[in-house]
Scaffold this active site. Structure first.
Site, mmCIF file in Angstrom:
data_model
loop_
_atom_site.group_PDB
_atom_site.id
_atom_site.type_symbol
_atom_site.label_atom_id
_atom_site.label_comp_id
_atom_site.label_asym_id
_atom_site.label_seq_id
_atom_site.Cartn_x
_atom_site.Cartn_y
_atom_site.Cartn_z
ATOM 1 N N GLY A 477 0.674 -1.154 0.122
ATOM 2 C CA GLY A 477 -0.094 0.118 -0.106
ATOM 3 C C GLY A 477 0.888 1.135 -0.005
ATOM 4 N N GLN A 478 0.012 2.246 -0.196
ATOM 5 C CA GLN A 478 0.516 3.708 -0.355
ATOM 6 C C GLN A 478 -0.075 4.724 0.246
ATOM 7 O OE1 GLN A 478 4.048 4.549 -1.419
ATOM 8 N NE2 GLN A 478 3.458 6.643 -0.573
ATOM 9 N N GLY A 479 0.262 5.131 1.360
ATOM 10 C CA GLY A 479 -0.774 6.307 1.986
ATOM 11 C C GLY A 479 0.063 7.776 1.771
ATOM 12 N N PHE A 481 1.306 9.394 3.937
ATOM 13 C CA PHE A 481 2.689 9.702 4.484
ATOM 14 C C PHE A 481 3.782 8.726 4.437
ATOM 15 C CE2 PHE A 481 -0.528 11.585 7.779
ATOM 16 C CZ PHE A 481 -0.167 12.937 7.408
ATOM 17 N N GLY A 482 3.580 7.762 3.423
ATOM 18 C CA GLY A 482 4.576 6.787 3.161
ATOM 19 C C GLY A 482 3.980 5.153 2.744
ATOM 20 N N PRO A 483 4.954 4.599 2.073
ATOM 21 C CA PRO A 483 4.446 3.225 1.842
ATOM 22 C C PRO A 483 4.211 2.228 3.136
ATOM 23 C CG PRO A 483 6.580 3.368 1.477
ATOM 24 C CD PRO A 483 6.257 4.865 1.890
ATOM 25 N N LYS A 498 4.335 0.251 8.497
ATOM 26 C CA LYS A 498 4.055 1.670 7.843
ATOM 27 C C LYS A 498 5.441 2.585 7.842
ATOM 28 C CE LYS A 498 1.336 5.759 8.393
ATOM 29 N NZ LYS A 498 0.403 6.289 9.317
ATOM 30 N N ASP A 595 -9.306 11.649 9.907
ATOM 31 C CA ASP A 595 -8.991 11.092 8.783
ATOM 32 C C ASP A 595 -9.637 9.974 8.278
ATOM 33 O OD1 ASP A 595 -7.538 11.466 6.315
ATOM 34 O OD2 ASP A 595 -5.725 10.556 7.006
#
Length: 635
Positions: A477-479, A481-483, A498, A595
């Site tokens: 995944g990729q958010g 704030f980072g992968p 994370k 969020d």
């Protein structure tokens, strides 16, 4: 410990098993008097006996001192340990120069003392302490010693002996092991003082350090904090321009204690005689555990008996060779994650250009003191400033921790042989680059919080191995704030890591917020945080792995979305609502996620929802119903 105890009982018996029935000649001999093999001197209180014996299975004869009063007559001193006598022909005499002489049947000198002073009516006297003393002019009341066996110990330290150095005469008080049970000649193992600006006591194997007891810190030796708890003996430490030594004495006068260094077991052990049990009992041993082996974890490695592996790099450092470290070969030690900034701009006058700082490590055995500088009149603040302005200075602390701490000692070069104690130990301030220093302070804060929540701190090496060095194949995944990466802990569960991007908007504050908030949250509809890691530039959160990923991958995928019929969608909505109700109403603090979106809802193998990503969350008091935010957050 029981094995060592049993071994010692056997050895103690063998050592004196061949001592023949003897005739005591009081406790002293004068000039020109002789003591033949078969005769002995016995101290006035009957505790110690001097005579001839054959150790173990040997037939050779040695002059020695052993315990007479206790049942197990352990030998504590040997005169002619390198030059034994064949047969029972040995004789001991005191000549008119005040020297003790041991001769064989042919009249040759086997061993003798070497007093350089002019004698006056000398007398050789076996004291109640086990010390053989040649007194001048009138015996023990004169306090005028020509020679004493306590200045020439063998493998045993007795109460009242000195261990250390006579700096004026270049003389050393050191105990040295027997080669074997049958041979009292000097072995490879010894205990003595290793000289430096901040001297320390160490067990040596030949010329190499085997285990360091550490320097005296005003209360105890750095490597033996348990000494501070001894109730039966008193420790005196003397350090001046003439001599450096320590000595033990009995607090109540009734303790029978000795310390022996043994080549077979490679152990220094303190024994106390237990009259009721009629045996010697071990009270302390060194090495006490594997972390007492000198330099086991290499430079900047800390040895912790309760961790796995037992060697861990200090914060701000990583293994020099990850491959060797993984193979439990820690000797290469650790190197810094980031280089220091220090450059000397005033050579010789203590001025440096630096943004470095210091981080306090607690509960340590101080590192090897070979390359140190001692300033006894400088306080800790002056010590810090002086160390900071010398680019070669890697660490500092108080040289004496008694009375709140005083004095300054600084380390130059790599820090070697650090041990972390479960209780006790000392503070050490280690030089760090500015960024690492700040991160270390933050991690110290987090550790204090984590200790309160039993949340583990993972080291970067463990995470690297689990995720195959953050392989793209493991990226799930990729958010914002980072992968996020999938991983598998060795002998443990699957995890989701994370990895906060260095360029992300989530900084240290948001990172700590997420850890603080979720660490204590326990609800089936909230993702479980397993631990975290701050090391170098890395900020990592370790979660339970949720097999079906995020809700958005189902909603916006034409194939997967067909799996979400209305009952399942209702089940997911209901689960998210349950999680929010817990956050808003049932948890200790009101927590507003701020969020909440499909990508932050994870689905387990049964499509149960779990709310994740608390980096933007905000807390409120239990009865607070509204509040303000100072910036726009969320997606």
């Amino acid at each position: 410990m029981d094995v060592l105890h049993s071994m010692f009982i056997m050895v103690a018996y063998v050592l004196v098993s061949s001592v023949k029935a003897s005739m005591a000649v009081n406790d002293s001999i004068g000039v020109s008097q002789f003591m033949s093999d078969g005769m002995t001197l016995v101290s006035q209180d009957g505790m110690f006996e001097l005579g001839f014996f054959s150790p173990g299975n040997s037939t050779k004869r040695y002059l020695g001192i052993w315990y007479k009063k206790v049942a197990m007559h352990a030998v504590v001193w040997v005169a002619n340990r390198v030059n034994p006598i064949n047969g029972n022909s040995g004789k001991l005499t005191l000549d008119n120069t005040g020297n003790i002489i041991l001769i064989s049947n042919n009249g040759s000198v086997v061993w003798s003392t070497t007093s350089q002073r002019e004698p006056l009516n000398p007398v050789a006297h076996l004291m109640d302490s086990g010390n053989l003393v040649v007194w001048n002019d009138g015996g023990s009341d004169s306090n005028d010693i020509l020679w004493q066996s306590f200045d020439y110990p063998t493998d045993t330290y007795l109460l009242g002996m000195k261990l250390g150095r006579d700096l004026q005469n270049g003389f050393e008080w050191r105990i040295t092991s027997w080669k074997s049970v049958d041979d009292p000649s000097p072995g490879n193992f010894s205990l003595g003082l290793a000289l430096s600006d901040y001297p320390e006591f160490a067990i040596m194997n030949g010329t190499k350090k085997f285990s360091q007891i550490g320097p005296w810190n005003g209360l105890y030796y750095s490597g033996l904090p348990s000494l501070n708890a001894y109730s039966d003996i008193e420790i005196s430490y003397v350090s001046n321009q003439k001599e450096i030594y320590y000595t033990f004495s009995s607090k109540n006068g009734s303790v029978i204690s000795r310390t022996v260094i043994n080549q077979t077991s490679k152990v220094l052990s303190r024994y106390v005689w237990v009259e009721k049990a009629q045996t010697w009992r071990i009270y302390e041993s060194l090495p006490g555990d594997v972390c007492d082996n000198f330099g086991l974890c290499g430079a900047y490695g800390s040895c912790i008996t309760t961790s796995a592996p037992i060697c861990q790099c200090l914060k701000g450092f990583r293994p020099k060779s990850a491959e060797a470290w993984n193979s439990s070969n820690w000797a290469q030690g650790c190197v810094r994650d980031e280089s220091l900034s220090c450059t000397d701009i005033g050579e010789g006058i203590g001025i440096a250009n630096t943004t470095d700082g210091f981080f306090k490590f607690e509960g340590l055995k101080l590192p090897d003191t070979q390359h140190t500088r001692l300033l006894q009149n400088l306080d800790i603040h002056g010590c810090s400033a002086l160390c900071l302005n010398n680019c070669s200075c890697m660490a500092y602390t108080n040289s004496d921790i008694s009375g709140g701490g005083h004095g300054c000692v600084m380390w130059f070069g790599d820090l070697i042989d650090i041990k972390l104690f479960q209780s006790g130990g000392q503070d050490l301030y280690i030089r760090m680059p500015a960024s690492e220093s700040e991160k270390s302070k933050m991690q110290e804060y987090m550790e204090g919080y984590v200790d309160d929540t039993d949340l583990p701190l993972f080291d970067l090496l463990t995470i690297n191995i689990a995720t195959d060095k953050f392989s793209l194949n493991n990226k799930i995944g990729q958010g914002g704030f980072g992968p996020v990466y999938k991983g598998k802990l060795a002998h443990g569960p699957e995890i989701a890591v994370k990895r906060l991007s260095r360029s992300s908007g989530q900084g240290m504050a948001e990172f700590i917020t997420e850890v603080k908030l979720i660490a204590k949250l326990q609800h089936r509809n909230l993702v479980k945080l397993l631990g975290c890691c701050i090391q170098g530039e890395e900020k990592l959160l370790v979660y339970e792995y949720v097999v079906n990923g995020s809700l958005d991958t189902f909603i916006f995928d034409q194939t997967k979305s067909k799996l979400l019929d209305w009952p399942r969608r209702f089940h997911i909505i209901f689960g998210v609502a349950r999680g929010l109700l817990y956050l808003h109403q049932d948890s200790r603090l009101r927590i507003i996620h701020r969020d909440l979106k499909a990508s932050n809802i994870l689905l387990d193998d049964k499509l149960n929802p779990k709310i994740s990503d608390f980096g933007m969350a905000k807390t409120f008091g239990g009865d607070q119903t509204e509040g303000n935010t100072n910036r726009v957050v969320g997606t």
